[in-house]
Design an enzyme around this catalytic site. Sequence first.
Site, PDB file in Angstrom:
ATOM      1  CB  ILE A 142     -32.988  33.336  46.378  1.00 15.65           C
ATOM      2  CG1 ILE A 142     -33.149  31.820  46.175  1.00 15.65           C
ATOM      3  CG2 ILE A 142     -32.056  33.921  45.320  1.00 15.65           C
ATOM      4  CD1 ILE A 142     -34.001  31.446  44.971  1.00 15.65           C
ATOM      5  CB  SER A 161     -35.812  42.614  42.840  1.00 15.54           C
ATOM      6  OG  SER A 161     -34.519  43.135  42.602  1.00 15.54           O
ATOM      7  CB  SER A 162     -33.615  42.228  38.562  1.00 16.22           C
ATOM      8  OG  SER A 162     -32.450  42.607  39.261  1.00 16.22           O
ATOM      9  N   GLY A 200     -30.916  36.211  40.392  1.00 18.04           N
ATOM     10  CA  GLY A 200     -31.695  35.826  41.574  1.00 18.04           C
ATOM     11  C   GLY A 200     -33.148  35.568  41.227  1.00 18.04           C
ATOM     12  CB  SER A 233     -18.106  37.520  39.534  1.00 20.97           C
ATOM     13  OG  SER A 233     -17.710  38.008  38.271  1.00 20.97           O
ATOM     14  CE1 TYR A 286     -19.394  42.433  41.377  1.00 21.97           C
ATOM     15  CE2 TYR A 286     -17.959  41.635  39.625  1.00 21.97           C
ATOM     16  CZ  TYR A 286     -19.120  41.527  40.370  1.00 21.97           C
ATOM     17  OH  TYR A 286     -20.017  40.516  40.111  1.00 21.97           O
TER      18      TYR A 286
HETATM   19  N1  NAP Z   1     -24.572  40.356  35.365  1.00 23.85           N
HETATM   20  C1  NAP Z   1     -23.326  39.961  35.339  1.00 23.85           C
HETATM   21  O1  NAP Z   1     -22.624  40.150  34.319  1.00 23.85           O
HETATM   22  C2  NAP Z   1     -22.723  39.243  36.516  1.00 23.85           C
HETATM   23  C3  NAP Z   1     -21.552  38.498  36.273  1.00 23.85           C
HETATM   24  C4  NAP Z   1     -20.995  37.773  37.312  1.00 23.85           C
HETATM   25  C5  NAP Z   1     -21.574  37.795  38.566  1.00 23.85           C
HETATM   26  N2  NAP Z   1     -22.687  38.546  38.800  1.00 23.85           N
HETATM   27  C6  NAP Z   1     -23.234  38.503  40.145  1.00 23.85           C
HETATM   28  O2  NAP Z   1     -24.498  37.888  40.109  1.00 23.85           O
HETATM   29  C7  NAP Z   1     -25.326  38.393  41.172  1.00 23.85           C
HETATM   30  C8  NAP Z   1     -26.646  38.867  40.593  1.00 23.85           C
HETATM   31  O3  NAP Z   1     -26.382  39.932  39.682  1.00 23.85           O
HETATM   32  P1  NAP Z   1     -27.335  40.275  38.448  1.00 23.85           P
HETATM   33  O4  NAP Z   1     -26.474  40.364  37.247  1.00 23.85           O
HETATM   34  O5  NAP Z   1     -28.509  39.412  38.437  1.00 23.85           O
HETATM   35  O6  NAP Z   1     -27.695  41.793  38.807  1.00 23.85           O
HETATM   36  P2  NAP Z   1     -29.063  42.534  39.162  1.00 23.85           P
HETATM   37  O7  NAP Z   1     -30.090  42.253  38.120  1.00 23.85           O
HETATM   38  O8  NAP Z   1     -28.676  43.937  39.438  1.00 23.85           O
HETATM   39  O9  NAP Z   1     -29.511  41.816  40.519  1.00 23.85           O
HETATM   40  C9  NAP Z   1     -28.868  42.098  41.724  1.00 23.85           C
HETATM   41  C10 NAP Z   1     -29.831  41.861  42.854  1.00 23.85           C
HETATM   42  O10 NAP Z   1     -29.180  42.217  44.087  1.00 23.85           O
HETATM   43  C11 NAP Z   1     -30.091  43.023  44.827  1.00 23.85           C
HETATM   44  N3  NAP Z   1     -29.422  43.869  45.804  1.00 23.85           N
HETATM   45  C12 NAP Z   1     -28.555  44.876  45.607  1.00 23.85           C
HETATM   46  N4  NAP Z   1     -28.195  45.406  46.792  1.00 23.85           N
HETATM   47  C13 NAP Z   1     -28.850  44.706  47.753  1.00 23.85           C
HETATM   48  C14 NAP Z   1     -28.907  44.756  49.163  1.00 23.85           C
HETATM   49  N5  NAP Z   1     -28.210  45.675  49.874  1.00 23.85           N
HETATM   50  N6  NAP Z   1     -29.683  43.876  49.825  1.00 23.85           N
HETATM   51  C15 NAP Z   1     -30.403  42.950  49.150  1.00 23.85           C
HETATM   52  N7  NAP Z   1     -30.414  42.861  47.812  1.00 23.85           N
HETATM   53  C16 NAP Z   1     -29.640  43.734  47.125  1.00 23.85           C
HETATM   54  C17 NAP Z   1     -30.851  43.808  43.787  1.00 23.85           C
HETATM   55  O11 NAP Z   1     -32.073  44.219  44.358  1.00 23.85           O
HETATM   56  P3  NAP Z   1     -32.708  45.687  44.348  1.00 23.85           P
HETATM   57  O12 NAP Z   1     -33.952  45.526  43.529  1.00 23.85           O
HETATM   58  O13 NAP Z   1     -33.028  45.909  45.781  1.00 23.85           O
HETATM   59  O14 NAP Z   1     -31.699  46.634  43.787  1.00 23.85           O
HETATM   60  C18 NAP Z   1     -31.072  42.726  42.740  1.00 23.85           C
HETATM   61  O15 NAP Z   1     -32.179  41.917  43.096  1.00 23.85           O
HETATM   62  C19 NAP Z   1     -24.512  39.517  41.845  1.00 23.85           C
HETATM   63  O16 NAP Z   1     -23.902  39.005  43.010  1.00 23.85           O
HETATM   64  C20 NAP Z   1     -23.455  39.854  40.800  1.00 23.85           C
HETATM   65  O17 NAP Z   1     -22.293  40.349  41.402  1.00 23.85           O
HETATM   66  C21 NAP Z   1     -23.286  39.267  37.795  1.00 23.85           C
END
Ligand code: NAP
Length: 247
Positions: A6, A10-11, A14, A127, A140
């Site tokens: 996966i 880290s948060s 995922g 998304s 985005y």
């Molecule tokens: N939250 C929402 O409302 C939402 C809605 C729809 C879709 N999504 C999608 O769901 C997925 C997860 O998002 P989340 O909401 O869980 O956000 P999040 O808590 O910010 O998690 C994003 C993860 O991606 C990692 N990441 C960022 N840049 C990276 C890179 N260059 N290489 C490897 N890892 C990297 C971050 O790790 P670091 O610790 O290294 O920064 C973090 O583990 C994303 O694809 C996002 O677009 C989110």
Amino acid sequence: MKTVLITGSSSGYGLETARYFHDRGWNVVATMRRPGPGLLPASDRMRLVALDVTNADSIARAVAEAGPIDVLVNNAGIGVVGAFEATSMQSVREVFETNTFGTMAMVQAVIPQMRARRAGTIVNVTSSVTLASMPLAAAYTGSKTAVEGFTGSLAHELGAFDIRVKLVEPGYCPTTRFAENGAERMNGLIPDTYADYARPIFEAFARPQAMTQPQDVAEAVWRAVHDGSDQFHFPAGADAVALAGPR
Ligand SMILES: NC(=O)c1ccc[n+]([C@@H]2O[C@H](COP(=O)([O-])OP(=O)(O)OC[C@H]3O[C@@H](n4cnc5c(N)ncnc54)[C@H](OP(=O)(O)O)[C@@H]3O)[C@@H](O)[C@H]2O)c1
């Protein structure tokens, strides 16, 4: 025992997906840019591996360290919200580098082993912005819509080698680190000329009618991996399911 790798563990979504698969007896390769102790259960079925999806050497090292991968979940992602005219092309490229090209590079890195075994599943996390256009998220949305199109085409050609390719489309969750991780990128992206337009949109964000929980995404990834049908789209969370409608 099956192994899932996966990205972005880290948060948020995922991290929860890593826990979910581990709790159900899988080997988990939880990748993140800066692995640290305490995030995930200490277990011989949980390996934390460094991986930056924008870096080819990092991808090659992580995939080699993981060994055979049954399931790849491309979850790592970053966002940018704001007026498109105020968004620098550097930010647009950063978002595409992670969300779109990072996903593509990970897919290329695992295809040879999955093709050789004629088995495997790739789940790309996009998304709900791909289900209904959202204002002030053009860059985005472009990055995630590109992944949707890419994944649809890929599903055909990899299907010929018995590799399954699926999409999980999460809705909105304000409790992950997504907004915090993009905060710097989003600074100053609502110029005065957009302020009146943007205000009610941000007010609506602050009072969402339905939301997604990280567990909804983990469950949708699990269903995408285990579903024996041809279903391709897996919306995750009440808001995404409502937007996807009867598709
Ligand atoms: N939250 C929402 O409302 C939402 C809605 C729809 C879709 N999504 C999608 O769901 C997925 C997860 O998002 P989340 O909401 O869980 O956000 P999040 O808590 O910010 O998690 C994003 C993860 O991606 C990692 N990441 C960022 N840049 C990276 C890179 N260059 N290489 C490897 N890892 C990297 C971050 O790790 P670091 O610790 O290294 O920064 C973090 O583990 C994303 O694809 C996002 O677009 C989110």
